[in-house]
Design a protein around this motif. Structure first.
Motif, PDB file in Angstrom:
ATOM      1  N   TYR A  60       0.804  -1.233   0.000  1.00  0.00           N
ATOM      2  CA  TYR A  60       0.000   0.000   0.000  1.00  0.00           C
ATOM      3  C   TYR A  60       0.836   1.281   0.000  1.00  0.00           C
ATOM      4  CZ  TYR A  60      -4.198  -2.731   0.484  1.00  0.00           C
ATOM      5  OH  TYR A  60      -5.219  -3.606   0.227  1.00  0.00           O
ATOM      6  N   VAL A  61       1.937   1.305   0.782  1.00  0.00           N
ATOM      7  CA  VAL A  61       2.669   2.579   0.885  1.00  0.00           C
ATOM      8  C   VAL A  61       3.967   2.582   0.081  1.00  0.00           C
ATOM      9  CG1 VAL A  61       1.738   2.951   3.192  1.00  0.00           C
ATOM     10  CG2 VAL A  61       4.035   2.065   2.945  1.00  0.00           C
ATOM     11  N   GLY A  62       4.343   1.449  -0.485  1.00  0.00           N
ATOM     12  CA  GLY A  62       5.589   1.393  -1.238  1.00  0.00           C
ATOM     13  C   GLY A  62       6.725   0.840  -0.397  1.00  0.00           C
ATOM     14  N   LYS A  63       7.939   0.876  -1.015  1.00  0.00           N
ATOM     15  CA  LYS A  63       9.099   0.247  -0.367  1.00  0.00           C
ATOM     16  C   LYS A  63       9.417   0.840   0.999  1.00  0.00           C
ATOM     17  CE  LYS A  63      11.306  -1.086  -4.662  1.00  0.00           C
ATOM     18  NZ  LYS A  63      12.256  -0.644  -5.676  1.00  0.00           N
ATOM     19  N   ILE A  64       9.079   2.085   1.164  1.00  0.00           N
ATOM     20  CA  ILE A  64       9.348   2.759   2.446  1.00  0.00           C
ATOM     21  C   ILE A  64       8.622   2.043   3.602  1.00  0.00           C
ATOM     22  CG2 ILE A  64       7.421   4.409   2.303  1.00  0.00           C
ATOM     23  CD1 ILE A  64       9.328   6.522   3.431  1.00  0.00           C
ATOM     24  N   GLY A  65       7.590   1.261   3.237  1.00  0.00           N
ATOM     25  CA  GLY A  65       6.797   0.523   4.228  1.00  0.00           C
ATOM     26  C   GLY A  65       7.637  -0.437   5.049  1.00  0.00           C
ATOM     27  N   ARG A  66       8.662  -1.037   4.410  1.00  0.00           N
ATOM     28  CA  ARG A  66       9.523  -1.985   5.139  1.00  0.00           C
ATOM     29  C   ARG A  66      10.190  -1.280   6.319  1.00  0.00           C
ATOM     30  NH1 ARG A  66      11.954  -6.824   4.565  1.00  0.00           N
ATOM     31  NH2 ARG A  66      10.749  -7.210   2.696  1.00  0.00           N
ATOM     32  N   GLY A  67      10.761  -0.110   6.026  1.00  0.00           N
ATOM     33  CA  GLY A  67      11.434   0.650   7.081  1.00  0.00           C
ATOM     34  C   GLY A  67      10.467   1.092   8.161  1.00  0.00           C
ATOM     35  N   ILE A  68       9.270   1.494   7.747  1.00  0.00           N
ATOM     36  CA  ILE A  68       8.263   1.955   8.723  1.00  0.00           C
ATOM     37  C   ILE A  68       7.911   0.810   9.671  1.00  0.00           C
ATOM     38  CG2 ILE A  68       5.860   2.708   8.986  1.00  0.00           C
ATOM     39  CD1 ILE A  68       6.218   4.269   6.350  1.00  0.00           C
ATOM     40  N   VAL A  69       7.674  -0.372   9.106  1.00  0.00           N
ATOM     41  CA  VAL A  69       7.298  -1.535   9.938  1.00  0.00           C
ATOM     42  C   VAL A  69       8.440  -1.881  10.894  1.00  0.00           C
ATOM     43  CG1 VAL A  69       6.766  -3.996   9.907  1.00  0.00           C
ATOM     44  CG2 VAL A  69       5.674  -2.475   8.260  1.00  0.00           C
ATOM     45  N   GLU A  70       9.664  -1.908  10.351  1.00  0.00           N
ATOM     46  CA  GLU A  70      10.815  -2.264  11.206  1.00  0.00           C
ATOM     47  C   GLU A  70      10.962  -1.273  12.367  1.00  0.00           C
ATOM     48  OE1 GLU A  70      14.047  -2.550   8.463  1.00  0.00           O
ATOM     49  OE2 GLU A  70      13.464  -4.576   7.831  1.00  0.00           O
ATOM     50  N   LYS A  71      10.786   0.018  12.043  1.00  0.00           N
ATOM     51  CA  LYS A  71      10.955   1.049  13.079  1.00  0.00           C
ATOM     52  C   LYS A  71       9.850   0.941  14.135  1.00  0.00           C
ATOM     53  CE  LYS A  71      10.387   5.343  14.715  1.00  0.00           C
ATOM     54  NZ  LYS A  71       9.170   6.010  15.153  1.00  0.00           N
ATOM     55  N   GLU A  72       8.619   0.765  13.674  1.00  0.00           N
ATOM     56  CA  GLU A  72       7.508   0.710  14.639  1.00  0.00           C
ATOM     57  C   GLU A  72       7.575  -0.565  15.487  1.00  0.00           C
ATOM     58  OE1 GLU A  72       6.201   3.279  15.183  1.00  0.00           O
ATOM     59  OE2 GLU A  72       6.094   4.443  13.349  1.00  0.00           O
ATOM     60  N   LEU A  73       8.044  -1.669  14.875  1.00  0.00           N
ATOM     61  CA  LEU A  73       8.215  -2.903  15.662  1.00  0.00           C
ATOM     62  C   LEU A  73       9.296  -2.692  16.717  1.00  0.00           C
ATOM     63  CD1 LEU A  73       7.983  -5.804  13.048  1.00  0.00           C
ATOM     64  CD2 LEU A  73       6.373  -5.280  14.858  1.00  0.00           C
ATOM     65  N   ALA A  74      10.372  -2.041  16.302  1.00  0.00           N
ATOM     66  CA  ALA A  74      11.458  -1.762  17.263  1.00  0.00           C
ATOM     67  C   ALA A  74      10.934  -0.890  18.406  1.00  0.00           C
ATOM     68  CB  ALA A  74      12.614  -1.077  16.542  1.00  0.00           C
ATOM     69  N   ASN A  75      10.082   0.066  18.071  1.00  0.00           N
ATOM     70  CA  ASN A  75       9.504   0.945  19.112  1.00  0.00           C
ATOM     71  C   ASN A  75       8.675   0.157  20.118  1.00  0.00           C
ATOM     72  OD1 ASN A  75      10.585   3.237  18.150  1.00  0.00           O
ATOM     73  ND2 ASN A  75       8.695   4.136  17.375  1.00  0.00           N
ATOM     74  N   GLN A  76       8.065  -0.939  19.633  1.00  0.00           N
ATOM     75  CA  GLN A  76       7.207  -1.750  20.525  1.00  0.00           C
ATOM     76  C   GLN A  76       7.990  -2.894  21.163  1.00  0.00           C
ATOM     77  OE1 GLN A  76       4.179  -0.938  21.374  1.00  0.00           O
ATOM     78  NE2 GLN A  76       4.073   0.769  19.959  1.00  0.00           N
ATOM     79  N   GLY A  77       9.307  -2.902  20.985  1.00  0.00           N
ATOM     80  CA  GLY A  77      10.146  -3.923  21.625  1.00  0.00           C
ATOM     81  C   GLY A  77      10.336  -5.168  20.785  1.00  0.00           C
ATOM     82  N   GLY A  78      10.197  -5.057  19.488  1.00  0.00           N
ATOM     83  CA  GLY A  78      10.444  -6.205  18.596  1.00  0.00           C
ATOM     84  C   GLY A  78       9.161  -6.878  18.144  1.00  0.00           C
ATOM     85  N   ASN A  79       9.337  -7.879  17.254  1.00  0.00           N
ATOM     86  CA  ASN A  79       8.149  -8.488  16.637  1.00  0.00           C
ATOM     87  C   ASN A  79       7.299  -9.308  17.625  1.00  0.00           C
ATOM     88  OD1 ASN A  79       9.680 -10.767  16.877  1.00  0.00           O
ATOM     89  ND2 ASN A  79      10.040 -11.031  14.679  1.00  0.00           N
ATOM     90  N   ALA A  80       7.819  -9.520  18.845  1.00  0.00           N
ATOM     91  CA  ALA A  80       7.024 -10.242  19.851  1.00  0.00           C
ATOM     92  C   ALA A  80       5.756  -9.459  20.220  1.00  0.00           C
ATOM     93  CB  ALA A  80       7.864 -10.495  21.097  1.00  0.00           C
ATOM     94  N   CYS A  81       5.783  -8.173  19.951  1.00  0.00           N
ATOM     95  CA  CYS A  81       4.605  -7.340  20.276  1.00  0.00           C
ATOM     96  C   CYS A  81       3.386  -7.787  19.466  1.00  0.00           C
ATOM     97  CB  CYS A  81       4.886  -5.864  20.016  1.00  0.00           C
ATOM     98  SG  CYS A  81       4.890  -5.413  18.272  1.00  0.00           S
ATOM     99  N   LEU A  82       3.639  -8.462  18.339  1.00  0.00           N
ATOM    100  CA  LEU A  82       2.522  -8.908  17.489  1.00  0.00           C
ATOM    101  C   LEU A  82       1.697  -9.994  18.181  1.00  0.00           C
ATOM    102  CD1 LEU A  82       4.390  -8.984  14.062  1.00  0.00           C
ATOM    103  CD2 LEU A  82       2.815  -7.246  14.880  1.00  0.00           C
ATOM    104  N   LYS A  83       2.312 -10.620  19.209  1.00  0.00           N
ATOM    105  CA  LYS A  83       1.588 -11.665  19.950  1.00  0.00           C
ATOM    106  C   LYS A  83       0.660 -11.053  20.996  1.00  0.00           C
ATOM    107  CE  LYS A  83       5.080 -14.161  21.386  1.00  0.00           C
ATOM    108  NZ  LYS A  83       5.831 -15.236  22.053  1.00  0.00           N
TER     109      LYS A  83
END
Lengths: 321, 249
Positions: free
Chosen positions: A255-278
């Motif tokens: 939806y947002v383009g390649k920049i989306g990868r960086g956005i997801v990585e940054k926001e996941l890092a802000n939430q303490g890593g991908n474990a936040c998805l659980k």
């Protein structure tokens, strides 16, 4: 393993995995037990023969016919009881004489082995048993059937054949089998009861130490397996999370383009890593952050569709954790 | 009212259209800022301030009160600084994906800067026509420099988000700043060589010499670039915000 006469059953079908061998042995020993204890595992049978509380023989037979006796059989039994998690114990009380014969059958001296009956003079053999005052067991068998005659001092104690549970006084079945074509015999002899009483495996084997060592080793192995299992579970969960993270990235990139990868990585890092998805609350915060960034790049309609897709993907993955 | 009508009559038609178009661009940008992220607030507030800075041409009091006239130019300076701040934030977002701060802070800080500027003008002596011209020259210099910087920022932003839906909006902003660069650049050129309208008025008052008659072609060309680029700036800003609004709706 041969079928053995049952005599007087004391215990049947006790769960072997719940028992402690030293305690069982101690009870049988202090109770001056005479008879045998039969441990039956999936493909292994162990017979322990007792005379007045003394362990006179221990025999282990595997499904492939391999046998172990004495100390080796006891050690193997300990391992089976601790590690197998299954198996049953049957304890049968027998007379001293019959117990002696059982011992002969299991660990006695082999005088004849797989001897074809038609090639020997059976009358002479029976006469020799009588005149030599032999203690032991004569086994007569064909491919399908078998019978045993137990002797004490050369005199028959009783007859036992497949399909029966106890010693019989009639020799009819034994004679029938002997008359069948291809019938063979095994002849086992042993010392008398008094001589047998002179030996006690429990005195030479430190069963408690074997049991403790095996228990400790088994516990270590269990812990190791448990740790490995935990590590496997953790790795599997990490793999699932990585897959989910990749899925989330692909949705945002779509939806947002390649920049989306960086956005997801940054926001996941802000939430303490991908474990936040659980975590429901953390993943909600993550989605809100993604929405905030997406608003700078795409229309609100597209943002809404993207967030719905994200929520669905996360919810599906969460149900699998 | 009579004063205002008289002012309208004095205005060149092209300047009047330009002010009206900046008014439309200001309204569009302000409306756009209401429902969007903070980054857009800075950019759109900045373009709204451009309208306020241009509105001096319609302000009947600006001619009489030099302080008010100076304030319009200060608003213009603040406008390009706020716009640049917005593009800088967007660029930072593209590089770090970081969005911070609140919209209210942008409104408040911009307001406080304007208030401070107003106080600065109030506590100081009334500016002479020469001082006002100096302030306008400073404004133009800042606009030229920051327009150039914004074109570079927009280029970098575009290369970061070129596969996003909004990327074409940044091409439009690039065109906007190219127009603004020409608009303000041509004005600055005239000011630096003392061929601008304000200097001519000063010359009339002081009786100083001017070499403007020696370069009629350059002066005329620069004045034409200033007028049309200014007009195109306001049109392109309106068009860009309409386009962005449709993209982000």
């Amino acid at each position: 393993m041969f079928l053995l006469p049952r005599g007087n059953p004391l215990f049947e079908n006790l769960a072997a995995s719940k028992l402690k061998l030293p305690e069982v042995m101690s009870k049988l020993s202090t109770g001056s037990f005479t008879g045998y204890a039969s441990f039956n595992f999936q493909s292994t049978t162990v017979i322990l023969v007792f005379e007045s509380g003394k362990l006179v023989s221990a025999l282990l037979e595997e499904g492939n016919g391999n046998r172990q006796t004495g100390f080796e059989a006891m050690s193997a039994l300990v391992q089976l009881m601790i590690a197998s998690g299954s198996g049953t114990l049957n304890v049968y009380k027998l007379s001293k004489d019959l117990t002696m014969c059982i011992h002969a059958l299991l660990q006695g001296e082999i005088l004849y082995k797989a001897q074809e009956l038609k090639l020997i003079d059976i009358k002479m053999l029976l006469e020799k048993i009588r005149t030599d005052h032999m203690n032991g067991c004569l086994r007569i068998y064909t491919q399908d059937r078998s019978a045993m005659i137990f002797y004490k001092d050369g005199n028959p104690l009783g007859f036992f054949h497949d399909g029966s549970h106890d010693i019989e006084t009639s020799s009819t079945e034994s004679q029938k089998i002997a008359g069948l074509p291809g019938a063979k015999i095994d002849l086992y002899s042993t010392q008398g009861v008094e001589e047998l009483m002179g030996m006690d495996l429990l005195e030479v084997v430190n069963l408690q130490k074997i049991w403790d060592t095996a228990s400790t080793r088994h516990q270590v192995e269990l812990d190791k397996i448990s740790n490995e299992s935990k590590e496997r579970d953790i790795k599997a969960a990490e793999r699932k999370l990585s897959d989910l993270e990749e899925q989330v990235k692909n949705i945002v990139i779509e939806y947002v383009g390649k920049i989306g990868r960086g956005i997801v990585e940054k926001e996941l890092a802000n939430q303490g890593g991908n474990a936040c998805l659980k975590d429901e609350a953390a993943s909600a915060r993550f989605i809100a952050d993604i929405e905030r960034s997406a608003k700078l790049l795409i229309s609100s309609t597209k943002t809404k569709i993207m967030l719905e897709k994200l929520s669905a993907a996360i919810a599906t993955a969460m149900s699998e954790f | 009212m009579e004063q205002f009508i008289e002012l309208l009559n004095q205005l060149q038609p092209l300047s009047l259209i330009q002010v009206i178009l900046w008014g439309f661009a200001g309204a569009m940008s302000f409306y756009f800022s209401l429902g969007n992220a903070r980054v857009w607030t800075s950019i759109s507030i900045g373009f709204f301030l451009v309208f306020l800075s241009q509105a001096y041409q319609l302000n009947p009091l600006a001619e009489s009160y030099y302080k008010l006239s100076a304030f319009h130019y200060i608003i213009g300076t603040v406008a390009i600084m706020v716009i640049t701040h917005g593009f800088l934030e967007y660029y930072v977002f593209c590089r770090t994906f970081e969005i911070s701060g609140k919209k209210a802070v942008v409104y408040l800080v911009t307001f406080l800067i304007l208030v401070a500027s107003g106080i600065f003008l109030i506590v100081n002596p009334a500016p002479s026509p020469n001082t006002i011209r100096n302030i306008k020259m400073v404004e133009n210099a800042i606009w030229v420099f920051l327009s150039f910087m914004n074109i570079e920022l927009i280029r970098k932003i575009y290369s970061s988000i070129k596969d996003s839906a909004i990327s074409k909006g940044f091409i439009a902003f690039g065109i906007v700043f190219l127009c603004i660069f020409l608009w303000k650049g041509s004005e600055l050129y005239l000011q630096v060589f003392q061929w601008d309208k304000e200097w001519m008025e000063i010359v009339t008052l002081t009786g100083e010499d001017s070499d403007i008659a020696l370069y009629p072609g350059r002066v005329q060309f620069s004045q034409m670039v200033s007028q049309y680029a200014g007009l195109l700036s306001s049109i392109s800003v309106s068009g860009t915000f309409i386009y962005l609004y449709r993209l982000l709706k």
